[in-house]
Design a protein around this motif. Structure first.
Motif, PDB file in Angstrom:
ATOM      1  N   GLN A   1      67.374  18.783   8.945  1.00 33.25           N
ATOM      2  CA  GLN A   1      66.581  19.987   8.686  1.00 33.25           C
ATOM      3  C   GLN A   1      66.434  20.810   9.965  1.00 33.25           C
ATOM      4  OE1 GLN A   1      62.542  19.150   7.670  1.00 33.25           O
ATOM      5  NE2 GLN A   1      62.070  21.243   7.154  1.00 33.25           N
ATOM      6  N   HIS A   2      66.128  20.114  11.059  1.00 27.29           N
ATOM      7  CA  HIS A   2      65.937  20.839  12.310  1.00 27.29           C
ATOM      8  C   HIS A   2      67.238  21.474  12.783  1.00 27.29           C
ATOM      9  CE1 HIS A   2      61.759  19.927  13.411  1.00 27.29           C
ATOM     10  NE2 HIS A   2      61.919  18.982  12.529  1.00 27.29           N
ATOM     11  N   LEU A   3      68.322  20.735  12.615  1.00 22.10           N
ATOM     12  CA  LEU A   3      69.603  21.299  13.048  1.00 22.10           C
ATOM     13  C   LEU A   3      69.949  22.530  12.230  1.00 22.10           C
ATOM     14  CD1 LEU A   3      71.437  17.963  13.587  1.00 22.10           C
ATOM     15  CD2 LEU A   3      71.006  19.678  15.314  1.00 22.10           C
ATOM     16  N   VAL A   4      69.760  22.371  10.932  1.00 19.78           N
ATOM     17  CA  VAL A   4      70.070  23.493  10.043  1.00 19.78           C
ATOM     18  C   VAL A   4      69.245  24.704  10.456  1.00 19.78           C
ATOM     19  CG1 VAL A   4      69.604  24.272   7.717  1.00 19.78           C
ATOM     20  CG2 VAL A   4      70.810  22.138   8.060  1.00 19.78           C
ATOM     21  N   TRP A   5      68.002  24.393  10.816  1.00 21.36           N
ATOM     22  CA  TRP A   5      67.102  25.492  11.211  1.00 21.36           C
ATOM     23  C   TRP A   5      67.604  26.157  12.487  1.00 21.36           C
ATOM     24  CZ3 TRP A   5      63.153  28.019   9.066  1.00 21.36           C
ATOM     25  CH2 TRP A   5      62.375  28.812   9.894  1.00 21.36           C
ATOM     26  N   ILE A   6      67.945  25.312  13.467  1.00 26.15           N
ATOM     27  CA  ILE A   6      68.379  25.882  14.746  1.00 26.15           C
ATOM     28  C   ILE A   6      69.664  26.689  14.536  1.00 26.15           C
ATOM     29  CG2 ILE A   6      69.190  25.328  17.062  1.00 26.15           C
ATOM     30  CD1 ILE A   6      67.399  22.809  16.890  1.00 26.15           C
ATOM     31  N   LEU A   7      70.529  26.171  13.662  1.00 28.60           N
ATOM     32  CA  LEU A   7      71.795  26.881  13.428  1.00 28.60           C
ATOM     33  C   LEU A   7      71.611  28.092  12.518  1.00 28.60           C
ATOM     34  CD1 LEU A   7      74.165  23.853  12.953  1.00 28.60           C
ATOM     35  CD2 LEU A   7      74.163  25.451  14.838  1.00 28.60           C
ATOM     36  N   GLY A   8      70.396  28.200  11.961  1.00 33.56           N
ATOM     37  CA  GLY A   8      70.127  29.389  11.152  1.00 33.56           C
ATOM     38  C   GLY A   8      70.797  29.367   9.791  1.00 33.56           C
ATOM     39  N   LEU A   9      70.933  28.170   9.209  1.00 28.70           N
ATOM     40  CA  LEU A   9      71.477  28.138   7.840  1.00 28.70           C
ATOM     41  C   LEU A   9      70.324  28.348   6.874  1.00 28.70           C
ATOM     42  CD1 LEU A   9      73.809  25.027   8.051  1.00 28.70           C
ATOM     43  CD2 LEU A   9      74.486  27.391   8.034  1.00 28.70           C
ATOM     44  N   LYS A  10      70.546  29.173   5.866  1.00 30.20           N
ATOM     45  CA  LYS A  10      69.474  29.446   4.905  1.00 30.20           C
ATOM     46  C   LYS A  10      69.941  29.045   3.507  1.00 30.20           C
ATOM     47  CE  LYS A  10      66.644  31.566   7.747  1.00 30.20           C
ATOM     48  NZ  LYS A  10      66.999  30.674   8.832  1.00 30.20           N
ATOM     49  N   PRO A  11      68.980  28.638   2.668  1.00 30.56           N
ATOM     50  CA  PRO A  11      69.414  28.199   1.335  1.00 30.56           C
ATOM     51  C   PRO A  11      69.879  29.382   0.488  1.00 30.56           C
ATOM     52  CG  PRO A  11      67.041  28.205   1.493  1.00 30.56           C
ATOM     53  CD  PRO A  11      67.554  28.537   2.844  1.00 30.56           C
ATOM     54  N   SER A  12      70.878  29.107  -0.323  1.00 32.89           N
ATOM     55  CA  SER A  12      71.310  30.142  -1.268  1.00 32.89           C
ATOM     56  C   SER A  12      71.245  29.518  -2.659  1.00 32.89           C
ATOM     57  CB  SER A  12      72.746  30.557  -0.951  1.00 32.89           C
ATOM     58  OG  SER A  12      73.592  29.452  -1.170  1.00 32.89           O
TER      59      SER A  12
END
Length: 1647
Positions: free
Chosen positions: A634-645
């Protein structure tokens, strides 16, 4: 012998010959002995040494003839040659020795082969002190034994027992030989106890002894200072010893358990930092050799680690490696200064760095970085050493080196690194392989157990228990192995991971951590599993990243705890911050407080991929560590700026939040891959077993909870990772959705309640997507057959209704809309839930929500009513009703009422099927209820279910009819009554009872209550800029409209459905209630309501024709009406009544059987109903017309139309009650009529109601009143005798009205203006409203006409006579007659006169008839007074009266006098004397129109009624001298009158003459002239009359008076007025009759 010559040439030839002989195997044992002796001599003489060796070799290898002493001699010979000065000989001899030793052992092996079939009884070898002979061994074995034993002796620097003649020996060579024997012939030692004894007793102690210098040595301690110089470790021996140890451990571990423990401990010690570099390197190589043998490691673990008091060898090995690696980072290598310097000089010089240099020169000469570890400034290159999985040592093979070699930098580290990797790889593959076997075995046995082929139970037990036991044992070992090594491994790997700068190395480390984590997971070792996962997770995140999960849970057990390894403390080294990695991404950390940015390196990304890999491949064993994994992701996704679609997949956000996120192109290309793997990771959750899936869901939920906590209280973008992934997991596990649905949706519902809008929005998105997917998924069995699942899926949708956030509710409703559009047909039992969602929208939830919900409802009503279960129809009605009550949007409320109408229409069209289904359902429920012993509780219970449905619909509409908004009320009211009207015929007869009482009357009560309490405040505008008509500008007025509508509707139903209602038991009660409502409405202080109430009253009395005439056949048709066509079958199964579309007479006849009339009522009851109506009418009338006690501006006064309608009801009502109508009732009626007519009208309304003053028109109210009386009078007329007594009352009533002509009625104390003044009031628009009395004249006059008519008909009736009606008429007429000109209207008195004349012409004969009874006594004086008041009125004629008018009026007076002369005076005998006297006096008064002497200017113009006077005079005279005079009194009266008259004439004439004389030329006033003319005319009239009368009737006195006038007349001749003159002529002419000679008997005239 030839050799004995010692001649070189001869010797060579001889040796060649001997060799040839030997190769042909022709040498005997003794010969062999001789040959050896001969060779010995040669050797001693140092001749042909190489040939000698060759010969020995040939001799020993061809066959086994040489043995025992000879053999030993041959071996010694070789050894001796080995130690010559000649290098070549030395080497050759060494090789020969090696070969010979091998041969000896090979012989033994061959010997064993031959004898292996014979099983020997092993003899226990005692501690054999005599080492020379071992009796139990066979010959070859004995040789081998002796040889090996002596080798040990030699190495130990002891004298050999068998190899006699040895002169010198080196340890290194001895160790090499020992090693080769041990290595090549392990089976010898394992099979023969004697040999194993040697191993234990000789070899091991030897090794341990030789190791001692290495153990004691400490690097850096100066030898000089210590008193006893410590022997320095010697590289060649040490290295060879380690090789021997390796072999011993590898081959004879099982024999030498204790010894191995010592060896292993030594190895571990050699890794210590204070040992020389080369020693450590060699030790690491040895350990590496062990690490590639997992089975061996396993046995270590079993033998040591798992025993109670043993050293934990396996653990120590791993820990030692760890400490070793750590020490390499912490202490720069000092053992080799040159190498250390070179490292500093960038590897530029020296032979050692040559390989390094060559490695650095890349293709094209560009410098590439060496793969290396770097930690806190220590840089250690990674050298490629071996192929993975094989331990190829470098330094253990340097048998030729005597000095310790220089060890290149990084070598030890690289070996240690490979040790770790191989260790992990070995252990995991071994354990996993065994686990796999165990599992398949288990499956096989369980399957086997279940198969019926196995016969005996015992076999069963055996087969099942065995693998299980085996597995538990193995499992214990596996767990111990893992437990022993994980800490050390983790410590070392974490450190390496942190230090690694090489992608391949990193990959290997991660792979090791991953396989360990997976293995721990499989074995269920939670702590260790979590620890490895934590390590990977930490590696994925930037250094010092604050992530609580990693710092709190299992990590706590690792990070700050040091593991003690043999007293050394090994600190877990946490990742260092300074990283020389390439930064590939910069982003925002996921935290509550916004901090700075954080950086991700390529290594982080590499770790992340490993993490994904772990989760993907080993998800099933992760269990609770899902939390760690997911939190990190979750944190990595956040740092990488991935957003749910959509669907929950994470995509790179297009505009990534804020400028702080920077991604290099390297990562940009990776992102889609990462996002893809992430999605695949959750897709693969479909292959997890249920428990693992639950772990995954729980982890996601707790992650999400954390994200929710973080998002509280701020509107920062929240982390939606968990929610998105929950969605994704749910979607891929749809096939077993039941097991995870509750936790999944339960959590998402919590998310939906979160204050952060973005969070909520995703929660709702996920939830609705899941529900939609769940409903569309192709379940097995399908949803239609699995109602429980369907309800389970829809339940969260319903739960969302408890959330107040409008955005969530909008999502919920949109979801419902989509479900309806896609699944509407197959919802089945889910309908109540779906409808519940629409119905749950509350008033305060905003327009858009209500609008969306309403859209859903519209869709349902238009498309889905036929597909839903009938039991849900009631819910649809409720929901539609609830939308009606929403006050956000008027149009929705109105449309929902329209929907209710559509629903009712649907019920009507599908009535039969709905009824069938409902009845079936009802029966089922009834049964269930009875089984449970409950009572079915549904609204409107006793009615059948279909009727209940209708009643619910009616009840809903009823609620809407009292909505606060007028438009809604109106619409609902119309719909309710239309529905009952149009579809009411479907109801069963008994249900009507409920309709009347529970629906209609209930509604009326509520409307009445609301209307009476409504606010009278003015409403300025209807919201926005809508203008409100003044008739609706207060709440009260708006409610009035509702009341009107409702009352009218109920009345219409009562009217049109009377035939249905009357047979109900309590119709009369219902009738009373309805009348009560009509009464209260009629008495409400609102004109609109009250008038409408009367209209309804008229309707239920069937006075006005209702909408459908066909509904009420007044007379039942005699003909048999054919049955109407029934729609559908007349009696469907279970159908209690035919459904008929028409509502005609025919239908009703059909219902009641065509033989009997349709309206069947008991006559008596009917009467009661009518009397009830009469009482109500009376109450309304008396209450509404009773004048209020006080008056102010707001006093309510009933309107004219109301009163008119009220009175108009009476005639019709009367028709039904006339039989019992008595005087009391008439009295009551009279009061009401009187009061009604007295009510004034408002000056505002007067122009509309009042006729203009000049027209003599009646208002409709007045007409109604007269009509009512007319009806009564006609009824009395044809009625029985006893009704006649009502006549007088009617006369009284009418006469009261007649009085209004002169004296308008008072309405209480209300001040009214006269009608004439109302006109110019209109000009003052803003003047306060005033009350205007009506123009009652036309009404009074019409009443008078009626009186006259009636009297003409009824004068002779007993009652009329007895009740002095005539007197009353006269008394009443006296008023206008006496007022005459003062009457409000001139016509009044004229009409009064003519009426009086008419009445008298009829009445007087009757009066005369009844003269004797005295019934008319009191009438005569009244009549006299009336004549008096009329003929001598005190009112002055108006100034503008024309001559013609005056004359017409005079002629009326004359008519009255004529009446007296024709109708009264001739019958004086039957008339009271006083009356006649009064008449005479009156006539007398009329005959002289004298004028008072004093007159004012105003009176000058009084006209004298000459004709009238004349008529009076004539009548008077005629009566005076009529021969009918019976009593002297009458005659006296007339004579008196005459004398008075004559005297007055005399006076008038005298005065005239006087005035004439005085006035001279001036004419006299007109009045005086008129008067004199009148007197003169009177005189001539008198003389005429006297002539006509019989002489005996005339008094002599009279004559005298007449004649006495003559002189006075003559005096008037001088008069100047021509008129007077002509009158004088006429007066004088009659005197001629007196001109005759005097008779003789004049005096007789006296008689």
């Amino acid at each position: 012998m030839g050799c004995g010559t010692k001649e070189p040439k001869i010797t060579q030839l001889c040796l060649a010959a001997i060799q040839r002989l030997m190769s042909h195997e022709v040498v005997s044992e003794t010969a062999a002995g001789n040959i050896i002796n001969m060779l010995w001599q040669l050797m001693e003489n140092s001749l042909e040494e190489l040939k000698l060796l060759q010969t020995v070799l040939v001799l020993l290898t061809t066959n086994t003839v040489v043995h025992d002493e000879a053999l030993s001699k041959a071996i010694v010979l070789c050894f001796r040659l080995h130690f010559t000065k000649d290098n070549i000989t030395n080497n050759t001899a060494a090789a020969t020795v090696r070969q010979v030793v091998t041969v000896v052992f090979e012989r033994m092996v061959a010997e064993d082969e031959q004898h292996k079939d014979i099983i020997e009884q092993p003899v226990l070898v005692q501690g054999n002190s005599n080492r020379r002979s071992v009796t139990t061994l066979k010959p070859c074995a004995k040789d081998a034994y002796m040889l090996f034993q002596d080798l040990c002796q030699l190495v130990n620097a002891d004298a050999p027992y068998w190899l006699v003649g040895m002169t010198e020996m080196t340890r290194t060579f001895g160790l090499e030989l020992l090693e080769s024997v041990l290595n090549d012939f392990p089976q010898v030692f394992l099979q023969h106890q004697e040999f194993s004894f040697l191993l234990k007793e000789r070899v091991c102690p030897l090794v341990i002894k030789l190791f001692s210098p290495n153990i004691k040595f400490r690097q850096g301690s100066s030898s000089s200072s210590s008193p006893a110089p410590v022997e320095k470790p010697y590289f060649p021996i040490c290295m060879r010893l380690l090789r021997v140890v390796s072999v011993l451990i590898k081959q004879f571990y099982s024999l030498l358990v204790t010894e191995c423990e010592i060896f292993l401990s030594l190895l571990v010690k050699f890794l210590d930092a204070d040992k020389p570099q080369w020693l450590r390197a060699v030790a690491v190589e040895s350990i590496h050799r062990l690490c590639v043998q997992p089975q061996l490691l396993r046995s270590f673990c079993q033998s040591y680690d798992m025993k109670q008091h043993s050293t934990k060898v396996f653990r120590d090995i791993v820990n030692a490696l760890g400490s070793f690696i750590q020490s390499l980072f912490l202490v720069p290598p000092t053992g080799n200064p040159a190498a250390a310097n070179q490292a500093g000089n960038n590897n530029s010089g020296g032979p050692v760095s040559a390989p390094a240099n060559s490695a650095m020169v890349g293709i094209g000469g560009g410098v590439t970085l060496l793969p290396a570890f770097e930690y806190r400034g220590t840089w250690i290159p990674i050298l490629t050493i071996t192929v993975q999985g094989s331990a190829k040592a470098t330094y253990l093979e340097m048998l030729d080196k005597v000095e310790p070699p220089t060890i290149p930098e990084g070598y030890a580290m690289s070996v240690a690194f490979h040790c770790l990797l191989d260790l992990v790889r070995g252990i995991t593959s071994m354990i996993e392989g065994e686990l796999g076997e165990a599992e398949t075995e288990c499956q096989a046995t369980t399957e086997g157990t279940s198969s019926p082929t196995q016969s005996s139970t015992q076999q069963d037990l055996q087969s099942t228990s065995d693998p299980m036991d085996k597995e538990t044992v193995s499992r214990a070992v596996w767990e111990e192995m893992v437990n022993a090594c994980w800490c050390g491994l983790l410590a070392a790997l974490s450190l390496l991971l942190d230090a690694s700068t090489d992608e391949a190395a990193t990959e290997n480390i991660l792979k090791a951590e991953l396989t360990m984590a997976a293995l721990c997971g499989r074995l269920g070792l939670v702590t260790s599993r979590d620890a490895f996962i934590t390590a990977i997770c930490k590696g994925s995140l930037p250094p010092h990243y604050a992530l609580t999960v990693l710092n709190t849970t299992t990590a706590a057990t690792l990070s700050n705890k040091s593991y003690s390894i043999q007293g050394q403390s090994v600190m877990m080294i946490s990742p260092s911050s300074e990283s020389h990695q390439q930064v590939v991404a910069v982003g925002q950390p996921l935290a509550v407080q916004p901090q700075g940015t954080v950086m991700l390196t390529s290594k982080n990304i590499q770790c992340m991929r490993t993490l994904l890999n772990l989760a993907h491949c080993h998800g099933a064993v992760l269990g609770t560590s899902w939390q760690l994994v997911l939190a990190t992701l979750q944190h990595l996704v956040w740092i990488l700026g991935l957003k749910p679609s959509s669907g929950g997949a994470l995509k790179p956000g297009r505009a990534v939040e804020g400028p702080s996120t920077v991604l290099t192109t390297a990562v940009m290309t990776d992102l889609p891959v990462i996002s893809n793997i992430l999605s695949r990771l959750f897709e693969s959750s479909q292959y997890l077993d249920d428990v693992s899936l639950h772990h995954l869901i729980n982890a996601l939920c707790s992650l999400s909870l954390e994200a929710m906590d973080m998002a509280y209280g701020n509107n920062k973008e929240p982390s939606l990772f968990a929610v998105a992934k929950l969605l994704e997991t749910g979607l891929v596990n749809m096939h077993r959705i039941e097991i995870l649905w509750r936790p999944l949706t339960g959590h998402l519902l919590e998310v939906c309640q979160h204050p952060n809008s973005r969070m909520r929005e995703w929660g709702a998105e996920a939830l609705t997507s899941l529900i939609k997917a769940g409903l569309t998924f192709n379940h097995d069995p399908p949803l239609s057959q699995n109602q429980r699942l369907q309800l389970l899926l829809l339940n969260p949708l319903k739960e969302m209704s408890n959330i107040n956030h409008p955005d969530i509710r909008l999502k919920q409703l949109e979801c419902v809309l989509q479900i309806l559009q896609s699944q509407g047909d197959s919802l089945g039992p889910g309908w109540p839930l779906v409808l519940g969602v629409m119905g749950a929208i509350r008033n305060d939830q905003g327009e858009s929500l209500i609008r969306t919900a309403f859209q859903c409802l519209q869709l349902v009503v238009t498309d889905f009513l036929p597909t839903m279960p009938c039991t849900c129809l009631q819910i649809v009605v409720d929901v539609a009703g609830s939308f009606g009550l929403h006050n956000q949007e008027l149009n929705i409320s109105l449309t929902s009422i329209g929907l209710l109408w559509n629903i009712s229409d649907y019920f009507f069209q599908r009535g039969e099927t709905i009824e069938k289904d409902l009845n079936k359902e009802e029966a089922a429920q009834q049964k269930q209820a009875e089984e449970k012993g409950l009572v079915l509780n549904r609204p409107f219970h006793p009615a059948p279910p279909f009727d209940c449905l209708w009643l619910c619909l009616y009840a809903k509409l009823g609620e809407l009819c009292v909505d606060p908004r007028p438009a809604v009320r109106k619409s609902a009211g119309q719909t309710l009554f239309s529905t009952i009207g149009a579809h009411g015929t479907l109801l069963q007869h008994s249900t009507w009872h409920t309709v009347i009482w529970k629906v209609l009357f209930h509604l009326l009560d509520r409307v009445r209550e609301s209307s009476t309490t409504a606010d009278k405040e003015k409403i300025e505008s209807g919201g926005g800029n809508i203008l409100i008509h003044h008739s609706r500008d207060t709440a009260e007025k708006q409610w009035a409209e509702t009341w009107v509508l409702t009352l009218a509707g109920v009345a219409r139903i009562f009217n049109t459905r009377r035939y249905l209602l009357q047979p109900l038991g309590d119709f009369s009660r219902a009738w009373d209630v309805l009348l009560d409502h009509i009464q209260s409405a009629a008495l409400s202080k609102n004109n609109e309501v009250s008038l409408a109430a009367l209209k309804s009253f008229q309707e239920i009395l069937q006075i006005v024709s209702p909408a459908r005439d066909s509904d009420k056949p007044e007379t039942p048709p005699v003909v048999n009406v054919p049955m109407p066509v029934l729609i559908g079958s007349v009696s469907g199964p279970g159908l209690s009544r035919p459904f008929v579309r028409t509502d005609s007479i025919g239908e009703r006849l059909g219902r009641y059987g065509s033989s009997e009339p349709p309206i069947v009522t008991d006559e008596l009851e009917d009467l009661n109903l009518w009397w009830a109506a009469w009482n109500t009418w009376y109450r309304i009338g008396s209450e509404s017309t009773k004048p209020p006690i006080t008056f102010d501006k707001l006093t309510f006064i009933p309107s004219q139309p109301f009163l008119t309608a009220l009175i108009q009801i009476f005639p019709a009502l009367y028709q039904h009650i006339k039989t019992g109508f008595n005087m009391d009732d008439l009295q009551k009626l009279g009061v009401i009529l009187h009061s009604a007519v007295s009510v004034p009208i408002s000056s505002d309304a007067s122009p509309f109601i009042l006729p203009s003053y000049t027209e003599a028109v009646l208002t409709s109210l007045q007409e109604a009143v007269l009509t009512a009386l007319d009806v009564l009078q006609k009824a009395i007329c044809v009625g029985p005798e006893n009704m006649q007594i009502m006549y007088p009352a009617i006369f009284d009533q009418l006469l009261a009205f007649v009085e209004f002509s002169c004296k308008p009625p008072q309405y209480g104390q209300l001040e009214t203006k006269h009608i004439a003044n109302a006109k110019y009031n209109q000009i003052q628009l803003f003047a306060p409203a005033e009350w205007v009395a009506l123009n009652y004249v036309p009404f009074a006059e019409r009443s008078l006409e009626v009186v006259v008519d009636l009297y003409q008909k009824t004068a002779c009736h007993k009652a009329v006579v007895n009740e002095k009606v005539l007197q009353n008429i006269i008394k009443t007429l006296r008023v206008p007659l006496s007022l005459k000109y003062s009457c409000p209207s001139e016509s009044t008195w004229k009409l009064a006169v003519s009426s009086l004349l008419k009445v008298l012409s009829i009445g007087l004969p009757v009066a005369r008839q009844h003269a004797s009874s005295g019934k008319f006594d009191s009438m005569w004086p009244e009549l006299a007074n009336t004549f008096e008041d009329f003929l001598f009125t005190k009112s002055i004629p108006p100034d503008n009266l024309s001559i013609q008018e005056f004359q017409r009026n005079e002629s009326i007076d004359v008519e009255v006098v004529q009446l007296i002369s024709t109708e009264i005076l001739p019958y004086a005998n039957f008339i009271p004397k006083e009356f006649v006297g009064q008449i005479m006096t009156m006539l007398n008064k009329g005959s002289i129109h004298s004028q008072s002497s004093s007159f004012t200017e105003a009176e000058i113009d009084i006209r004298l009624r000459e004709e009238f006077s004349k008529m009076c005079f004539e009548t008077l005279l005629q009566f005076s001298f009529s021969n009918k005079v019976t009593t002297p009194q009458e005659g006296y009266i007339s004579r008196m009158a005459l004398s008075v008259l004559l005297k007055r004439s005399q006076d008038v004439l005298h005065r005239y003459i006087e005035d004439e004389r005085l006035s001279g030329k001036c004419p006299l006033p007109r009045q005086q002239v008129t008067e004199i003319i009148f007197v003169l005319k009177a005189v001539s009239t008198l003389i005429d009359s006297l002539k006509k009368t019989q002489p005996e009737n005339v008094d002599g006195n009279t004559w005298a008076q007449v004649i006495a006038l003559y002189p006075t007349l003559v005096e008037c001749i001088t008069c100047s007025s021509s008129e007077v003159c002509s009158a004088l002529k006429e007066a004088l002419v009659p005197f001629k009759d007196f001109m005759q000679p005097p008779a003789s008997k004049v005096q007789n005239g006296d008689s």
